[in-house]
Scaffold this active site. Structure first.
Site, PDB file in Angstrom:
ATOM      1  N   GLY A 245       0.640  -1.245   0.494  1.00 16.64           N
ATOM      2  CA  GLY A 245      -0.125   0.088   0.222  1.00 16.64           C
ATOM      3  C   GLY A 245       0.755   1.439  -0.013  1.00 16.64           C
ATOM      4  O   GLY A 245       1.728   1.122  -0.668  1.00 16.64           O
ATOM      5  N   SER A 246       0.605   2.595   0.640  1.00 18.46           N
ATOM      6  CA  SER A 246       0.594   3.431   0.531  1.00 18.46           C
ATOM      7  C   SER A 246       1.768   4.063   1.650  1.00 18.46           C
ATOM      8  O   SER A 246       2.356   3.424   2.117  1.00 18.46           O
ATOM      9  CB  SER A 246       0.008   4.622   0.893  1.00 18.46           C
ATOM     10  OG  SER A 246      -0.387   4.664   1.953  1.00 18.46           O
ATOM     11  N   GLY A 250       2.246   2.442   5.893  1.00 13.77           N
ATOM     12  CA  GLY A 250       3.516   1.483   6.522  1.00 13.77           C
ATOM     13  C   GLY A 250       3.720   1.662   7.363  1.00 13.77           C
ATOM     14  O   GLY A 250       4.168   1.622   8.457  1.00 13.77           O
ATOM     15  N   GLU A 267       5.221  -3.625   1.365  1.00 14.98           N
ATOM     16  CA  GLU A 267       5.889  -2.354  -0.288  1.00 14.98           C
ATOM     17  C   GLU A 267       4.761  -1.630   0.248  1.00 14.98           C
ATOM     18  O   GLU A 267       3.802  -1.552  -0.260  1.00 14.98           O
ATOM     19  CB  GLU A 267       5.505  -4.376  -1.679  1.00 14.98           C
ATOM     20  CG  GLU A 267       5.860  -5.453  -1.045  1.00 14.98           C
ATOM     21  CD  GLU A 267       7.329  -5.200  -1.450  1.00 14.98           C
ATOM     22  OE1 GLU A 267       8.134  -4.567  -2.404  1.00 14.98           O
ATOM     23  OE2 GLU A 267       8.418  -6.239  -1.700  1.00 14.98           O
ATOM     24  N   CYS A 301       2.648   0.278  -8.608  1.00 16.46           N
ATOM     25  CA  CYS A 301       4.148   0.956  -7.720  1.00 16.46           C
ATOM     26  C   CYS A 301       5.354   0.772  -8.413  1.00 16.46           C
ATOM     27  O   CYS A 301       6.185   1.014  -7.987  1.00 16.46           O
ATOM     28  CB  CYS A 301       4.055  -0.113  -6.662  1.00 16.46           C
ATOM     29  SG  CYS A 301       4.256  -2.104  -6.918  1.00 16.46           S
TER      30      CYS A 301
END
Length: 513
Positions: A245-246, A250, A267, A301
């Protein structure tokens, strides 16, 4: 299942999704009496179905069931666990078109990209099946006579997977195929934007488990938003939390998992760049750049966000890209010839527009693109032409990732300058250089070159194969998924010393007697 439909397109999408789910063997949960989670297709911008949301108690129950199932699953021989994943791969092959259709409806990907994502699931199943017969430790020489020193790898326990909308099924498969052959069980919270593909994928896996006589609770899906995610993150029975995600997400997940002594695999953001050297094959470079920047509507991503071009060829490269961008077909991803589908929602479109305004304020020039594209029958959808922006410098807006098809172009004079510009962002996922000069290529690959986890030469930043470990550095998270030895993150290492002598010598020559 309740529905909210206002256009014929939404009705069409609802019927197509329902039919695909039926063919995939996924039973939709009963419709909530009120509230619930609306599943909005980016193709129309309207809800196609509404699902009940799992509560924190529901997540706890799923984790508890997975923890109970783990005790039996970890004792199943590795090759037998691999046989389940082999069957999953067979089922994915059989239902590839059905699942790809759901990916298009929920994530907005064009047909070839949706099918490619399912193929990625099939590929990781093949990889994991081989892994199931090759998991092993090491034997090292002991300094003590009559002793054997070795390592073993054991299953961790419950693995929690939190996935993002842009790869609604592939990232789950990276984690799940490997985790299951390692002997772990899995609880998956998909993006609230793409729960239908999750229900379908898990239905296929549970079918494979059932056919082999194993409990369904080895793999579970919980549907919901922030509450469900936080419940999974905070549950002490989740040994490893793998989240995509963003960067903001994280920064919240990492300390929460660490505080309870758990492991995490993150990630996060990309903000990837490519360098175009003066020796580059520009025809090849432009093809690689356009797909990396505009593919999946710039919502990977690994999408290319920044292009750093030598000053001697930058005008030529921009002119070539302008011609390519002008001809990019934007529209319904199901239509033949479409190369760019919709952004995930209006918020993504607005963020793109705001970033372009900021770039202009910083002295940038939008060469082409950035305008909304109207698609017949989909007034609520967020279709936008990919934007090419010439920037005088790497400003704050360039260093901050905007999850949309914006490609910022900057120039350089020396390779050292290009590498410094490339590395001057918080993120560190994927990178590329286009060059025919072996010295430039090797410098970019070296420890003094790109600081990313993925470094490519003469290909774009997106399109990773499952055989290599996938992941990045810096604020991207530092975790690794998929191939190579990424499996080690799903297991715990144990060091063993076996004394088969009649003596008891101590290490380092210690005398205690």
């Amino acid at each position: 299942m309740t529905t909210t439909t206002t256009t014929p397109l939404t009705v069409e999408l609802r019927d197509a999704a329902t039919a695909a789910l039926s063919r995939l063997g996924a039973d939709l949960p009963a419709a909530p009496a009120s509230g619930g989670l609306p599943v909005v297709s980016p193709l129309s911008g309207e809800p196609v179905v509404t699902l009940p949301e799992d509560t924190a108690d529901d997540v706890a129950a799923a984790v508890g069931a997975a923890a109970d199932a783990f005790r039996a699953w970890r004792a199943v021989p590795g090759p037998a666990r691999g046989a389940v994943i082999k069957r999953l791969g067979d089922l994915l092959t059989e239902h590839k078109d059905d699942l790809a259709e759901l990916v298009t409806i929920e994530a907005g990907k064009i047909g070839s990209e949706a099918a490619g994502e399912v193929q990625e699931m099939i590929d990781i199943c093949d990889f994991a099946v081989g892994l199931s017969r090759s998991l092993g430790g090491r034997t090292m020489p002991s300094e003590r006579p009559g002793h054997r020193l070795m390592e073993q790898w054991h299953p961790l326990g419950v693995v929690g997977v939190v996935s993002a909308f842009n790869f609604p099924v592939a990232v789950w498969s990276w984690n799940t195929a490997v985790a299951l052959v390692c002997g772990d069980t899995v609880v998956w919270k998909p993006s609230e934007k793409t729960p239908l593909t999750a229900l379908a994928s898990n239905a296929l896996l549970r079918r494979a488990l059932r056919e082999a006589g194993h409990p369904a609770e080895i793999s579970s899906v919980v549907v919901g938003g922030r509450e469900a995610g936080e419940a999974l993150v905070s549950d002490t029975r989740v040994a490893l939390l793998s989240a995509t995600g963003s960067e903001r997400m994280g920064r919240q997940v990492a300390p929460a998992v660490a505080a309870r002594g758990g492991r995490y695999l993150l990630e996060l953001g990309g903000n990837n760049a490519a360098v175009v050297a003066p020796s580059a094959d520009l025809d090849l470079a432009v093809r690689g750049i356009v797909f990396a920047a505009a593919g999946t509507a710039g919502q990977r991503c690994t999408s290319l966000r920044r292009l750093i071009v030598h000053s001697s060829v930058v005008d030529d490269v921009v002119a070539r890209l302008e011609r390519a961008y002008t001809g990019l077909p934007v529209g319904d991803p199901r239509a033949e010839g479409t190369l760019v589908g919709p952004l995930t929602d209006a918020a993504a479109r607005d963020a793109m527009a705001a970033a372009l305004d900021e770039a202009r304020a910083d002295g940038g020039t939008v060469v082409v693109g950035g305008e909304p594209v109207e698609v017949e029958g989909a007034p609520g959808a967020a279709y936008v032409a990919p934007a090419l922006v010439r920037m005088p410098a790497q400003t704050d807006v360039v260093r901050r990732e905007t999850f949309a098809p914006i490609l910022y172009v900057m120039s350089y004079d020396t390779l050292d300058e290009a590498i410094a510009l490339h590395n001057d962002v918080p993120q560190g996922l994927s990178s590329a250089i286009f060059t025919l000069d072996v010295r430039e290529a090797e410098t970019f690959l070296s420890e003094g070159g790109s600081d990313c986890g993925i470094v490519n030469v003469n290909i774009g930043t997106s399109g990773a194969e499952i055989g290599g470990a996938f992941g990045g550095e810096k604020s991207t998270g530092g975790g690794r998924e998929s191939g190579s030895d990424a499996w080690k993150q799903y297991m715990r290492r144990v060091t063993n010393t076996v004394n088969y002598s009649t003596e008891l010598p101590l290490a380092q020559g210690v005398n205690f007697g």
